[in-house]
Design a protein around this motif. Structure first.
Motif, PDB file in Angstrom:
ATOM      1  N   CYS A 166       0.824  -1.216   0.000  1.00 53.00           N
ATOM      2  CA  CYS A 166       0.000   0.000   0.000  1.00 53.00           C
ATOM      3  C   CYS A 166       0.856   1.263   0.000  1.00 53.00           C
ATOM      4  O   CYS A 166       0.323   2.376  -0.033  1.00 53.00           O
ATOM      5  CB  CYS A 166      -0.935   0.013   1.209  1.00 53.00           C
ATOM      6  SG  CYS A 166      -2.226  -1.255   1.177  1.00 53.00           S
ATOM      7  N   LYS A 167       2.191   1.087   0.060  1.00 51.40           N
ATOM      8  CA  LYS A 167       3.190   2.173  -0.002  1.00 51.40           C
ATOM      9  C   LYS A 167       3.082   3.121   1.188  1.00 51.40           C
ATOM     10  O   LYS A 167       3.237   4.338   1.055  1.00 51.40           O
ATOM     11  CB  LYS A 167       3.055   2.972  -1.313  1.00 51.40           C
ATOM     12  CG  LYS A 167       2.914   2.146  -2.580  1.00 51.40           C
ATOM     13  CD  LYS A 167       4.084   1.212  -2.780  1.00 51.40           C
ATOM     14  CE  LYS A 167       3.942   0.411  -4.070  1.00 51.40           C
ATOM     15  NZ  LYS A 167       2.724  -0.394  -4.201  1.00 51.40           N
ATOM     16  N   ARG A 168       2.873   2.571   2.378  1.00 53.17           N
ATOM     17  CA  ARG A 168       2.754   3.401   3.557  1.00 53.17           C
ATOM     18  C   ARG A 168       3.919   3.198   4.516  1.00 53.17           C
ATOM     19  O   ARG A 168       4.295   2.049   4.798  1.00 53.17           O
ATOM     20  CB  ARG A 168       1.432   3.101   4.285  1.00 53.17           C
ATOM     21  CG  ARG A 168       0.200   3.473   3.488  1.00 53.17           C
ATOM     22  CD  ARG A 168       0.161   4.977   3.195  1.00 53.17           C
ATOM     23  NE  ARG A 168      -0.921   5.336   2.265  1.00 53.17           N
ATOM     24  CZ  ARG A 168      -0.742   5.620   0.983  1.00 53.17           C
ATOM     25  NH1 ARG A 168       0.464   5.559   0.447  1.00 53.17           N
ATOM     26  NH2 ARG A 168      -1.768   5.968   0.224  1.00 53.17           N
ATOM     27  N   PRO A 169       4.492   4.291   5.049  1.00 56.14           N
ATOM     28  CA  PRO A 169       5.486   4.162   6.111  1.00 56.14           C
ATOM     29  C   PRO A 169       4.871   3.420   7.291  1.00 56.14           C
ATOM     30  O   PRO A 169       3.666   3.548   7.546  1.00 56.14           O
ATOM     31  CB  PRO A 169       5.798   5.608   6.498  1.00 56.14           C
ATOM     32  CG  PRO A 169       5.310   6.438   5.369  1.00 56.14           C
ATOM     33  CD  PRO A 169       4.172   5.690   4.744  1.00 56.14           C
ATOM     34  N   MET A 170       5.680   2.668   7.993  1.00 56.79           N
ATOM     35  CA  MET A 170       5.112   1.867   9.088  1.00 56.79           C
ATOM     36  C   MET A 170       6.117   1.683  10.202  1.00 56.79           C
ATOM     37  O   MET A 170       7.327   1.872  10.013  1.00 56.79           O
ATOM     38  CB  MET A 170       4.652   0.504   8.560  1.00 56.79           C
ATOM     39  CG  MET A 170       5.777  -0.461   8.257  1.00 56.79           C
ATOM     40  SD  MET A 170       5.255  -1.908   7.302  1.00 56.79           S
ATOM     41  CE  MET A 170       5.323  -1.235   5.635  1.00 56.79           C
ATOM     42  N   VAL A 171       5.594   1.298  11.349  1.00 52.16           N
ATOM     43  CA  VAL A 171       6.390   0.855  12.483  1.00 52.16           C
ATOM     44  C   VAL A 171       5.849  -0.511  12.880  1.00 52.16           C
ATOM     45  O   VAL A 171       4.634  -0.678  13.052  1.00 52.16           O
ATOM     46  CB  VAL A 171       6.302   1.828  13.669  1.00 52.16           C
ATOM     47  CG1 VAL A 171       7.033   1.261  14.898  1.00 52.16           C
ATOM     48  CG2 VAL A 171       6.871   3.188  13.286  1.00 52.16           C
ATOM     49  N   VAL A 172       6.740  -1.489  12.993  1.00 50.35           N
ATOM     50  CA  VAL A 172       6.359  -2.833  13.409  1.00 50.35           C
ATOM     51  C   VAL A 172       6.699  -3.000  14.886  1.00 50.35           C
ATOM     52  O   VAL A 172       7.840  -2.778  15.301  1.00 50.35           O
ATOM     53  CB  VAL A 172       7.098  -3.907  12.576  1.00 50.35           C
ATOM     54  CG1 VAL A 172       6.870  -5.299  13.163  1.00 50.35           C
ATOM     55  CG2 VAL A 172       6.629  -3.861  11.130  1.00 50.35           C
ATOM     56  N   GLY A 173       5.693  -3.350  15.668  1.00 44.59           N
ATOM     57  CA  GLY A 173       5.903  -3.653  17.075  1.00 44.59           C
ATOM     58  C   GLY A 173       5.405  -5.049  17.364  1.00 44.59           C
ATOM     59  O   GLY A 173       4.305  -5.419  16.934  1.00 44.59           O
ATOM     60  N   HIS A 174       6.206  -5.854  18.051  1.00 44.90           N
ATOM     61  CA  HIS A 174       5.763  -7.223  18.300  1.00 44.90           C
ATOM     62  C   HIS A 174       6.380  -7.752  19.589  1.00 44.90           C
ATOM     63  O   HIS A 174       7.522  -7.438  19.912  1.00 44.90           O
ATOM     64  CB  HIS A 174       6.145  -8.139  17.134  1.00 44.90           C
ATOM     65  CG  HIS A 174       5.343  -9.396  17.080  1.00 44.90           C
ATOM     66  ND1 HIS A 174       3.989  -9.405  16.836  1.00 44.90           N
ATOM     67  CD2 HIS A 174       5.686 -10.684  17.276  1.00 44.90           C
ATOM     68  CE1 HIS A 174       3.548 -10.657  16.852  1.00 44.90           C
ATOM     69  NE2 HIS A 174       4.557 -11.442  17.124  1.00 44.90           N
TER      70      HIS A 174
END
Length: 379
Positions: A278-286
């Motif tokens: 979707c071409k979106r900046p993201m932050v992955v938290g897990h």
């Protein structure tokens, strides 16, 4: 040639994959007969479903144990009925805990077998590739780094591309997505995806929500959109969020919410791949259970330097991964604020994400059908 093809899918995503594969195979073999385990999409594509896919959709250790006698009976009945039907090929779609055992049993009895959607051998215990090869004559891989791993173990594996890359436009339209959701074109939007399983939501959402609240204090007018996968997830999300005005919980439509957003906060998994497409900046938290995490680290079970698919596919850290003790509201907030304040950094992701999207966009159903057809035409 009029092949008889058995397919087995165990959840909604597998049902969709199976339907696309049936349609592509029918183009190559118009008279082919299809039977097995599937859902509404595979039935609509013309498959005779002996059992419904929902009968395999069991998640979590406790639930699996509770259903184990029924699942063992189903497996025994299904594999014998498959053998009696004398198929030309058996295609197990994902659901490796069920399908790989069925494939191995059938392969030992002379049935050609295909496993569609390789398990994540790039991340966990590469030697599983050899075991998978004992079950499947051919493995279909969604990612380009997977076939070389199988090749090291003498297993026939084919890269077919990813169906999501086929389905999502190369340039998704944010304004159209916002209009469909009734959101303003001008408001800053954070998409918040804590997962689609209840345990994951309860584990991740409190810290995700706190990070979003802190972000709202720094980003005037911030809207936080939270998709709920089903009614149970909606109830759990509502219990945690209460009636905070900045949050809007929406039934489904996760992909549209990501397209509408300026940035995404999510738990690791396929959602990270979807956000990238979707071409979106993201932050992955897990975060996983502490004991599980210690076991994984102690025995070196995680083989990849990264856990999120955008970083794995890029071969470098394009997006932040905040795992275990690093997954705190403070850290999540700081990582998200970076994307909202540094427009150049967010824009720099676009060509990288686009290049990965193009590499994965291979018409996966057609490539999978070609791989199956090639196997069928072998003596």
């Amino acid at each position: 040639m009029t092949p008889r093809i058995i397919l087995c899918a165990g959840e909604t995503s597998g049902d969709q994959l199976g339907a696309g594969l049936i349609e592509a195979l029918r183009e190559r073999f118009p008279d082919a007969r299809f039977a097995g385990i599937g859902g509404d999409a595979m039935r609509a594509a013309g498959m005779d479903t002996w059992f419904d896919a929902s009968e395999l959709a069991v998640m979590g250790l406790a639930e699996v144990l509770a259903h184990l006698p029924r699942l063992l009976r189903l497996r025994k009945a299904f594999r014998q009925r498959t053998l009696d039907w004398k198929p030309d090929v058996f295609i197990g779609i994902d659901a490796p805990d069920f399908n790989l055992g069925v494939e191995r049993w059938l392969k030992q009895r002379g049935v050609r077998t295909v496993h569609d959607v390789s398990p994540s051998v790039w991340a966990w215990r590469e030697n599983r590739a050899l075991k998978i090869g004992e079950s499947a004559d051919r493995v279909l891989c969604l990612f380009p780094m997977e076939p070389p791993i199988y090749a090291r173990h003498g297993v026939d594996a084919t890269f077919i591309g990813h169906p999501l890359a086929d389905a999502i436009p190369l340039q998704p339209d944010r304004d159209v997505a916002r209009a469909a959701l009734g959101e303003s074109n001008d408001a800053p939007i954070l998409a918040l995806l804590p997962g689609s399983r209840l345990g994951e939501i309860r584990r991740m959402l409190p810290d995700f929500a706190e990070a979003a609240r802190r972000l709202a204090a720094d980003v005037p007018g911030l809207r936080v959109l939270v998709p709920a996968a089903n009614a149970q997830c909606r109830s759990a999300i509502d219990d945690i969020l209460g009636h905070a005005p900045a949050f809007r919980v929406i039934d489904g439509r996760a992909q549209r919410i990501m397209i509408a957003s300026d940035a995404v906060l999510l738990a690791s998994g396929t959602a990270a791949l979807e956000a990238m497409l979707c071409k979106r900046p993201m932050v992955v938290g897990h975060r996983i259970a502490p004991l599980t995490y210690r076991i994984v680290r102690l025995f070196g079970m995680l083989k990849s330097a990264h856990v999120s698919l955008p970083n794995v596919l890029a071969g470098e850290a394009l997006i932040p991964e905040l795992l275990q003790d690093d997954c705190t509201p403070d850290n999540l907030h700081a990582a998200l604020l970076h994307w909202f304040r540094d427009e150049e950094a967010a824009a720099a992701l676009q060509p990288r994400f686009l290049a990965i999207h193009q590499a994965l966009r291979r018409d996966a159903s057609a490539r999978a059908a070609d791989a199956v057809a090639q196997l069928l035409r072998q003596p």
